[in-house]
Enzyme design. Structure first.
Site, mmCIF file in Angstrom:
data_model
loop_
_atom_site.group_PDB
_atom_site.id
_atom_site.type_symbol
_atom_site.label_atom_id
_atom_site.label_comp_id
_atom_site.label_asym_id
_atom_site.label_seq_id
_atom_site.Cartn_x
_atom_site.Cartn_y
_atom_site.Cartn_z
ATOM 1 N N TYR A 205 0.804 -1.225 0.000
ATOM 2 C CA TYR A 205 0.000 0.000 0.000
ATOM 3 C C TYR A 205 0.841 1.281 0.000
ATOM 4 O O TYR A 205 0.427 2.292 0.554
ATOM 5 C CB TYR A 205 -0.975 -0.032 1.187
ATOM 6 C CG TYR A 205 -1.927 -1.213 1.098
ATOM 7 C CD1 TYR A 205 -3.113 -1.113 0.368
ATOM 8 C CD2 TYR A 205 -1.614 -2.437 1.684
ATOM 9 C CE1 TYR A 205 -3.968 -2.199 0.245
ATOM 10 C CE2 TYR A 205 -2.459 -3.527 1.562
ATOM 11 C CZ TYR A 205 -3.635 -3.401 0.844
ATOM 12 O OH TYR A 205 -4.480 -4.485 0.715
ATOM 13 N N HIS A 335 -19.101 -18.143 -5.930
ATOM 14 C CA HIS A 335 -18.749 -16.814 -5.406
ATOM 15 C C HIS A 335 -18.408 -15.882 -6.577
ATOM 16 O O HIS A 335 -17.560 -16.201 -7.407
ATOM 17 C CB HIS A 335 -17.582 -16.898 -4.416
ATOM 18 C CG HIS A 335 -17.388 -15.602 -3.694
ATOM 19 N ND1 HIS A 335 -18.043 -15.301 -2.525
ATOM 20 C CD2 HIS A 335 -16.664 -14.500 -4.008
ATOM 21 C CE1 HIS A 335 -17.721 -14.072 -2.142
ATOM 22 N NE2 HIS A 335 -16.882 -13.569 -3.021
ATOM 23 N N GLU A 366 -19.042 -6.368 -9.796
ATOM 24 C CA GLU A 366 -18.183 -7.169 -10.688
ATOM 25 C C GLU A 366 -17.836 -6.401 -11.960
ATOM 26 O O GLU A 366 -16.708 -6.441 -12.440
ATOM 27 C CB GLU A 366 -18.858 -8.503 -11.030
ATOM 28 C CG GLU A 366 -19.084 -9.421 -9.836
ATOM 29 C CD GLU A 366 -17.840 -9.615 -8.980
ATOM 30 O OE1 GLU A 366 -16.724 -9.577 -9.523
ATOM 31 O OE2 GLU A 366 -17.986 -9.786 -7.760
ATOM 32 N N HIS A 369 -14.934 -4.150 -11.674
ATOM 33 C CA HIS A 369 -13.630 -4.796 -11.889
ATOM 34 C C HIS A 369 -13.320 -4.874 -13.389
ATOM 35 O O HIS A 369 -12.225 -4.565 -13.831
ATOM 36 C CB HIS A 369 -13.639 -6.226 -11.338
ATOM 37 C CG HIS A 369 -13.632 -6.321 -9.842
ATOM 38 N ND1 HIS A 369 -12.683 -5.716 -9.056
ATOM 39 C CD2 HIS A 369 -14.448 -6.994 -8.971
ATOM 40 C CE1 HIS A 369 -12.904 -6.000 -7.776
ATOM 41 N NE2 HIS A 369 -13.981 -6.770 -7.693
ATOM 42 N N GLU A 393 -11.925 -2.880 -5.621
ATOM 43 C CA GLU A 393 -13.198 -3.286 -5.013
ATOM 44 C C GLU A 393 -14.194 -2.130 -4.946
ATOM 45 O O GLU A 393 -15.392 -2.346 -4.791
ATOM 46 C CB GLU A 393 -12.960 -3.843 -3.606
ATOM 47 C CG GLU A 393 -12.083 -5.088 -3.560
ATOM 48 C CD GLU A 393 -12.596 -6.218 -4.430
ATOM 49 O OE1 GLU A 393 -13.805 -6.268 -4.711
ATOM 50 O OE2 GLU A 393 -11.771 -7.055 -4.860
ATOM 51 N N ARG A 502 -8.880 -5.211 1.543
ATOM 52 C CA ARG A 502 -9.338 -4.457 0.385
ATOM 53 C C ARG A 502 -10.807 -4.045 0.486
ATOM 54 O O ARG A 502 -11.191 -2.966 0.046
ATOM 55 C CB ARG A 502 -9.132 -5.284 -0.884
ATOM 56 C CG ARG A 502 -9.806 -6.644 -0.807
ATOM 57 C CD ARG A 502 -9.574 -7.503 -2.050
ATOM 58 N NE ARG A 502 -8.163 -7.819 -2.260
ATOM 59 C CZ ARG A 502 -7.697 -8.517 -3.289
ATOM 60 N NH1 ARG A 502 -8.526 -8.986 -4.202
ATOM 61 N NH2 ARG A 502 -6.406 -8.764 -3.411
ATOM 62 N N TYR A 503 -11.628 -4.903 1.065
ATOM 63 C CA TYR A 503 -13.066 -4.585 1.127
ATOM 64 C C TYR A 503 -13.349 -3.524 2.184
ATOM 65 O O TYR A 503 -14.269 -2.731 2.049
ATOM 66 C CB TYR A 503 -13.897 -5.841 1.398
ATOM 67 C CG TYR A 503 -13.694 -6.906 0.350
ATOM 68 C CD1 TYR A 503 -14.189 -6.730 -0.939
ATOM 69 C CD2 TYR A 503 -12.984 -8.073 0.622
ATOM 70 C CE1 TYR A 503 -13.999 -7.696 -1.917
ATOM 71 C CE2 TYR A 503 -12.788 -9.044 -0.343
ATOM 72 C CZ TYR A 503 -13.298 -8.853 -1.607
ATOM 73 O OH TYR A 503 -13.101 -9.800 -2.580
HETATM 74 O O1 X8Z Z 1 -16.094 -11.106 -2.543
HETATM 75 C C1 X8Z Z 1 -16.711 -10.119 -2.843
HETATM 76 C C2 X8Z Z 1 -17.069 -9.851 -4.308
HETATM 77 C C3 X8Z Z 1 -16.075 -10.408 -5.233
HETATM 78 S S1 X8Z Z 1 -14.581 -9.513 -5.248
HETATM 79 C C4 X8Z Z 1 -18.397 -10.495 -4.606
HETATM 80 N N1 X8Z Z 1 -17.128 -9.258 -1.888
HETATM 81 C C5 X8Z Z 1 -16.856 -9.482 -0.474
HETATM 82 C C6 X8Z Z 1 -17.591 -10.694 0.055
HETATM 83 O O2 X8Z Z 1 -18.509 -11.159 -0.611
HETATM 84 O O3 X8Z Z 1 -17.266 -11.161 1.142
HETATM 85 C C7 X8Z Z 1 -17.858 -8.009 -2.102
HETATM 86 C C8 X8Z Z 1 -18.158 -7.487 -0.741
HETATM 87 C C9 X8Z Z 1 -17.298 -8.232 0.220
HETATM 88 ZN ZN ZN Z 2 -14.710 -7.580 -5.939
#
Ligand code: X8Z
Ligand code: ZN
Length: 594
Positions: A205, A335, A366, A369, A393, A502-503
């Site tokens: 980072y 997922h 999505e 991305h 994200e 990242r989220y």
């Molecule tokens: O994994 C994801 C996306 C794909 S990058 C659907 N997310 C996290 C999760 O589902 O745990 C988006 C929000 C958080």
């Molecule tokens: Zn994502």
């Protein structure tokens, strides 16, 4: 390649030539690995896993070899750009292997195997006792997608508990694999010069690793009052709905009651949380269902938003090669994810779309991305990344913040824009997803960092997980847990090896981006009413930042869009200010906290 001058010292030119060749080799190998991974994720079986593992093994071996060679330039005087690329080369792998062919192969096999176990995971109830007879069919096994839908819609605590416990049975067999993966990954990180994988993950980072994690804590402290207020109110409402025995009025909230398998986003329990007079302006799921749109139409709707901002339409191959619907005849990794298989235009999404508001938002996530990947595809290979992974994200989420009633009316999903008296309902709905997520977004990698640096030994994996879940989220497991369980493994990103900080970053950043884009669009009203749909000025600002890829440190990218160089939680706090006033009023006679 000969990378030494006549004195045996490599030169700056040598470094550049080395980087050119390294990137060409990596790009080619990445393409091979991506195709193998796509097959392994959309047809889970022994052969696809074998092929994927082999390709990953080769990719990892190459990346490790090149990172080792890059060390030869450690003491060479280089321009900042070349130095940055060499550092990125070193940091390219999520799980590096040490320079050992056997361990490299083992690591790749473990990765494919765990991903497959998660993807093919099902819950097959042994008895019908806990299950609602309307959903339980004799001998039926439930996929995660099906269970997710039931967790969202059922209000039967017995069924919810059964599904919660049932899904988590997928994870204990992963635990020995995970342990070994951590061992090998740590050895790989050490070979690259990091103390362990925790330091390596936090070093991506543009600042020292410890500064990064301190900034995460710092941001969390700024949004925590909002989370605590929401937690307090939701707990009270669940208590009203379920009674003391199921949902106690004080302490931690039982994790199975929040409408989501991991209690990470709570929007699905809006009906329980809202006040009688707090009507939501609309129910996005209802709008999607009533419109009669197909899964593909949902993606078209998302694409249209991006093209309205001046992005190029998606290529035909996107529509031909993406997976939108869960296949009936085989196991896939449901997922949601977005791919670029050739690092040019072969972009795709892989989802098992349900016709719900939640999935319409995820489609935008999505596509964010994919549009990012495509717009930076002219950058050198090492810069074909987000400014940091949080940016990646945040793009689609930023767009989804513009899915307001005004926008929904404009695209014909709604007839009338509801009055401002409905805003509180809208904000509550948003908060149940955006604010509720924050502590979860923070703790997943807090757990992994502790595991990687040895603070948490395998004998305490589950205990440490629940300590964090209890401390940060204020939730509690509905049944007793022990080390025979491996609950982190029941969350995609652990077996899938996707970093999670990242989220958390994205949740903070997307409100900064939204604020800046609304300003560029000349919107002067409250942020939660702003939509940048069709606004070319906002689109241009966004596209300019995205086109930078990872070519500059992330504060430069942030500045290009927002004029700010730091994470700034005031954007999310301001957005929810009217809700915070409401929550404080609601909570004034309650004993909040846990
Ligand atoms: O994994 C994801 C996306 C794909 S990058 C659907 N997310 C996290 C999760 O589902 O745990 C988006 C929000 C958080
Ligand atoms: Zn994502």
């Amino acid at each position: 390649m000969n990378i030494a001058d006549s004195n045996g010292q490599p030169s700056a030119e040598d470094a550049k030539a080395f980087l050119d060749e390294a990137q060409a080799r990596l790009e080619k190998m990445a393409q091979e690995a991506s195709h193998a991974s796509w097959v392994a994720s959309t047809y889970i079986n022994l052969d696809s896993q074998y092929t994927e593992a082999l390709a990953m093994e080769r990719y990892t071996a190459l990346a490790v070899e090149l990172a080792g060679e890059a060390a030869k330039f450690d003491n060479v005087d280089l321009d900042p750009e070349t130095r940055r690329m060499l550092t990125m080369l070193k940091q390219g792998l999520v799980f590096p292997a040490p320079n050992d062919p056997e361990m490299t192969a083992e690591l790749a096999q473990i990765g494919s195997k765990m991903q497959g176990m998660y993807g093919a995971g099902k819950y097959c109830p042994e008895e019908t006792a806990g299950l609602d007879p309307t959903v339980k069919k004799e001998g039926k096994c439930y996929t995660l997608t099906e269970m997710g839908q039931m967790m969202a819609n059922s209000r039967d605590p017995k069924l919810l508990k059964d599904l919660w416990v049932g899904w988590r049975k997928v994870a204990p067999p992963m635990k020995p694999l995970y342990e070994r993966q951590v061992e090998i990954g740590n050895a790989g990180a050490k070979d690259l010069g990091y103390d362990n994988l925790s330091v390596m993950w936090r070093s991506k980072y543009d600042m020292p690793a410890d500064e990064f994690s301190a900034d995460m804590d710092n941001q969390w402290n700024k949004v925590k009052p909002l989370y605590e207020a929401l937690h307090c109110h939701v707990r009270a409402k669940l208590n009203e709905h379920y009674g003391d025995k199921v949902a106690p009025a004080s302490g931690k909230i039982p994790a199975h009651l929040l409408g989501n398998m991991w209690a990470q986003e709570w929007g699905n329990v809006y009906d329980i949380v809202k006040d009688d007079d707090m009507e939501a302006p609309y129910d996005l799921t209802e709008l999607v269902v009533n419109s009669g749109m197909t899964e593909q139409d949902m993606v078209k709707t998302g694409e249209k938003f991006f093209t309205s901002l001046g992005f190029k339409p998606l290529p035909d191959t996107f529509w031909e090669r993406s997976q939108f619907v869960q296949p009936k005849d085989r196991d896939v990794v449901c997922h949601a994810s977005a791919w670029n298989l050739d690092n040019q235009d072969d972009i795709r999404i892989k989802m098992c779309i349900n016709k719900t508001g939640e999935d319409l938002i995820t489609v935008h996530h999505e596509l964010g991305h994919n549009f990012y990947q495509r717009i930076y595809n002219q950058q050198p290979f090492l810069y074909k990344e987000g400014a940091n992974d949080g940016f990646h994200e945040a793009v689609g989420d930023t767009i989804a913040l513009s899915i307001t009633p005004k926008y929904l009316k404009e695209i014909g999903l709604m007839d009338e824009i509801p009055g401002e008296d409905k805003d509180l309902g809208y904000l509550m709905q948003q908060a149940l997803d955006k604010i509720a997520f924050l502590p979860f977004g923070l703790l997943v990698d807090k757990w992994r960092w502790q595991v990687f640096n040895g603070e948490v030994a395998p004998g305490d994996y589950n205990k440490a997980w629940w300590q964090l879940r209890e401390e940060y989220q204020g939730i509690t497991p509905p049944v007793e847990r022990s080390e025979a369980n491996f609950d982190p493994g029941a969350k995609y990103h652990i077996p899938g090896n996707t970093p999670y900080a990242r989220y958390f970053l994205a949740r903070i950043q997307q409100f900064q981006f939204h604020r800046a884009l609304c300003e560029a669009a000349g919107e002067t009203g409250p942020l939660h009413r702003c939509s940048i749909y069709k606004n070319k000025a906002a689109g241009e600002k966004l596209r300019n930042m995205l086109a930078m890829g990872a070519s500059k440190p992330w504060p430069d990218a942030m500045e290009a869009l927002t004029g700010e160089r730091e994470l700034d939680a005031t954007a999310i706090v301001d957005y929810f200010q009217p809700l915070m006033v409401y929550l404080e009023e609601q909570n004034k006679d309650r004993d909040c906290g846990w």
